[in-house]
Design an enzyme around this catalytic site. Sequence first.
Site, PDB file in Angstrom:
ATOM      1  N   THR A  12      43.704  52.930  40.221  1.00 11.57           N
ATOM      2  CA  THR A  12      43.072  52.660  41.521  1.00 11.57           C
ATOM      3  C   THR A  12      43.881  53.296  42.635  1.00 11.57           C
ATOM      4  OG1 THR A  12      42.328  50.945  43.079  1.00 11.57           O
ATOM      5  CG2 THR A  12      44.268  50.405  41.776  1.00 11.57           C
ATOM      6  N   GLU A  43      33.600  59.292  41.178  1.00 12.35           N
ATOM      7  CA  GLU A  43      32.620  58.217  41.411  1.00 12.35           C
ATOM      8  C   GLU A  43      31.254  58.828  41.569  1.00 12.35           C
ATOM      9  OE1 GLU A  43      32.997  54.818  43.863  1.00 12.35           O
ATOM     10  OE2 GLU A  43      35.157  54.745  43.653  1.00 12.35           O
ATOM     11  N   ASP A  72      35.246  48.607  39.607  1.00 12.44           N
ATOM     12  CA  ASP A  72      34.352  49.079  40.645  1.00 12.44           C
ATOM     13  C   ASP A  72      33.684  47.875  41.292  1.00 12.44           C
ATOM     14  OD1 ASP A  72      33.671  51.801  41.578  1.00 12.44           O
ATOM     15  OD2 ASP A  72      31.707  50.846  41.628  1.00 12.44           O
ATOM     16  N   GLY A 151      38.566  45.922  53.407  1.00 13.63           N
ATOM     17  CA  GLY A 151      37.154  46.302  53.302  1.00 13.63           C
ATOM     18  C   GLY A 151      36.225  45.382  54.080  1.00 13.63           C
ATOM     19  N   PHE A 152      35.246  44.816  53.375  1.00 13.27           N
ATOM     20  CA  PHE A 152      34.233  43.968  54.011  1.00 13.27           C
ATOM     21  C   PHE A 152      34.674  42.504  54.125  1.00 13.27           C
ATOM     22  CE2 PHE A 152      32.027  47.520  51.952  1.00 13.27           C
ATOM     23  CZ  PHE A 152      31.286  48.024  53.020  1.00 13.27           C
ATOM     24  N   HIS A 179      34.679  37.784  43.210  1.00 10.44           N
ATOM     25  CA  HIS A 179      34.088  38.657  42.191  1.00 10.44           C
ATOM     26  C   HIS A 179      35.194  39.260  41.314  1.00 10.44           C
ATOM     27  CE1 HIS A 179      35.294  40.589  45.825  1.00 10.44           C
ATOM     28  NE2 HIS A 179      35.110  41.818  45.377  1.00 10.44           N
ATOM     29  N   ARG A 180      36.245  39.795  41.970  1.00  8.39           N
ATOM     30  CA  ARG A 180      37.348  40.428  41.233  1.00  8.39           C
ATOM     31  C   ARG A 180      38.121  39.380  40.416  1.00  8.39           C
ATOM     32  NH1 ARG A 180      39.038  42.928  45.162  1.00  8.39           N
ATOM     33  NH2 ARG A 180      37.752  44.680  44.556  1.00  8.39           N
TER      34      ARG A 180
END
Length: 194
Positions: A12, A43, A72, A151-152, A179-180
């Site tokens: 990453t 990607e 991802d 990020g978001f 999520h991760r």
Amino acid sequence: MTQNENTLSFITGNKFKFREVFEMFRKMKVKYDLIQKDIKTTEIQAETLKNVALFKLNSVRHKIEGSFFIEDAGFFVDIPLKGFPGIYSSYVLKTIGNKGIIDLINDFDGSVAHFSAVIALYFNPIDKILFFEGMIEGKVSETIRGKGGFGFDPIFIPNIIPNKTFAELSIDQKNKISHRGQALGKLLEFLKNN
Ligand code: ITT
């Protein structure tokens, strides 16, 4: 250089992601040592995160020894943006950014959003690719809030902590629900048994 069989590489370029993943590895005490490799992956613009992840994994497979994984993730505003930015998340963050997303929304209480993550692992001992997934639902914040995360995160309010954005949580708090964190929990469970 021959890689130790207990070393696991996470490919990453995102240092924030790596930090979240590293923290979970540290806590779960698996026998694998995690190292970051910032190798350029390809990607593609596929329909699903899983296909993006698989392509990303295969694009670096010949460059790495031993077991390794990529991850991802995407941010999806289901209502009212029908899943946008989703697989275009990186591009949208770089262009219109969080402010741009907020500008597209009128009814914040009625908004529905989620993060999804897919980990694709190449597991050397069995020469196989395995997938681990996670997802969290919430809504879009009316304002950009919080200094943590990346990020978001400053515009996402998870349903299970309805008064905070992801950027207002510690790494630990985010990992417990994100999520991760969910995808990683499954990966770590697999690694414990293998
Ligand atoms: P890689 O090198 O691991 O690919 P990346 O930053 O390109 O790192 P992704 O393609 O997985 O990561 O993520 C797509 C976009 O979604 C990117 O702009 C991220 O900043 C954002 N994103 C991913 N996970 C996030 C999270 O947990 N919180 C907030 N934004 C996230």
